[in-house]
Design a protein around this motif. Sequence first.
Motif: not given
Length: 256
Positions: A66-68, A75-76, A91-94, A100-102
């Motif tokens: 969902y973050e992707l 914004r963040h 973290r690896d997937r992002l 870069h805003n997660v």
Amino acid sequence: MTPDDAIIDQERAHENAWYARALEERFFEREGFRRLVAWNVAALRREVTLRPDMRALSIGAGLGDYELAIAPLVRHVTAVELSETAAAAARDRLRAAAVHNVDVIVGPIDTQGFAPGQFDLVYAMGVFHHFLPDQRRRLLALVHEWTTPSGWLYIRDPNARGLLRLVLEGWFRRRSTVHAEQETSLDPYMLMAEAQLAGFTDARLDYIDVVGGPLPWLVRSESTLFWRAVFAFDRAWLAVPGLRRAASQFALVARR
């Protein structure tokens, strides 16, 4: 160690084992799950107006699906995840997607020292049914404090009043290894009352899916035709007012 600590440790161990297996089997790369994530994000966007200046908090980020999807629209995102295994994979997937805003934080959500009014949106996708009632009520009070005035709360979870839940949940729990011991579907009206008690206003319920939510956990099909038919069925079901409340998943939408 308190009883709550023991429950958290048990949940962390369960989640680490589940995500390790899911990563090995590439579970979340299946067509059904990819479509479910897109379906759920679309449901959120129908209820919440996402803005480029928004600061969002994700409770239970899992592998960051969902973050992707949401990070490019705000914004963040601060993403909190109990499982170290899931957080490392997120973290690896992002990073691989150049998002870069997660920020991904590992640990229990209720021990985080966020500032009052830090977030414009708090969302939890299939997370609140992991909490016991007292934990849930305490967390809602914390979330209310962390949310900016007029900020949004969005919670999606299994619907205890859903037709398929009432008929098949016992069978599903016996067959599936997804569930931890304390997990249970939620009564949407109970959760709405708890959110209102915590101080949230303008609370309303949305009903998300019927078979489109449960099937990706059970069916491995990669057929795009099959999954189009699944979600077309859900779209037709949810268009009938008398059937909506019997959906398998619901969303609680509220404002501070």
